[in-house]
Design a protein around this motif. Structure first.
Motif: not given
Length: 239
Positions: A44-45, A169-172, A176-179, A184-186
């Motif tokens: 989902a992330n 895998t790296f994109i996910s 996860l770090w930037t979600q 918040i910005l959204h």
């Protein structure tokens, strides 16, 4: 006598890439059961990334300005529901049997050539969205940091390369770090409007856009025009 084998630098680098498991995400072939280890939360992330591009705000804003809030909202809800119903069986069988959109089109009777053409169409669609995203980000960099527009195009295009070369895998992991920052910005602009100019929400609900009086209430013609724009996003099912 065994011949001496000389491993050149290019081949050595290639062997390292092959050994790197993060580069193998089974993008265009059957996904082995041993590779299906992601949790529903992680899937989902990753999927949220497919709906977080800035072009969505631009598209929503464009149809609102042109056809009014009533027609824009109704078109988004109706077409969004249709896209969900269309994507549901695709997502189910892709997840159940570990296949991607390329293999699904081949299995649906399109054949090898047909699936290749389908992938080409989707790739072209994706390139267009990447270009739109780069244009939006370049303008933001110019407005906020004063970076020239042409330099912004280069930065927005090049910065993504080291990310995508390491697979989903790296994109996910990056998402996860930037979600939290993205969420918040959204939400922040809506919170700011609610605090400093709450009356504008009521004005927005009665906004007819360029359609004028016709856009103040549901209009079949304007609804159809707005729906046509939103329907272009159905190709995102491929993601």
């Amino acid at each position: 006598m065994t011949a001496h084998q000389r491993v050149v630098r290019v081949r050595r680098n290639y062997n390292k890439w092959v050994a790197n498991q993060t580069l193998e995400d089974y993008a265009l072939r059957f996904t082995a059961k041993s590779a299906r280890k992601w949790s529903s939360l992680r899937v989902a992330n990753t999927a949220i990334g497919a709906i977080s591009f800035l072009a969505l705000e631009a598209i929503g804003g464009a149809i609102t300005v042109n056809y009014g809030v009533a027609n824009a909202v109704s078109a988004i809800l109706v077409v969004g529901g249709l896209i969900f119903l269309t994507g549901l069986p695709i997502a189910y069988y892709a997840a159940t049997y570990g296949v991607d959109i390329d293999l699904l089109t081949r299995g649906a009777g399109f054949g090898y050539i047909g699936s290749t053409v389908t992938s080409l169409i989707y790739a072209s669609f994706t390139f267009l969205f990447f270009a739109i995203e780069a244009a939006i980000m370049s303008l933001a960099l110019e407005l906020w940091f004063g970076l020239p527009l042409f330099a912004g195009y280069v930065v927005s295009s090049v910065v993504v390369i080291p990310l995508v070369t390491h697979g989903i895998t790296f994109i996910s992991r990056l998402q996860l770090w930037t979600q939290p920052i993205w969420i918040i910005l959204h939400v922040l602009p809506f919170a700011a409007i609610a605090i400093f100019d709450a009356s504008s929400f009521e004005g927005w609900t009665h906004y007819g856009g360029r359609a004028g009086e016709d856009g103040l209430s549901p209009n079949l013609v304007l609804f159809g025009a707005a729906s046509t724009v939103v329907f272009s996003l159905i190709a995102q099912i491929g993601e």
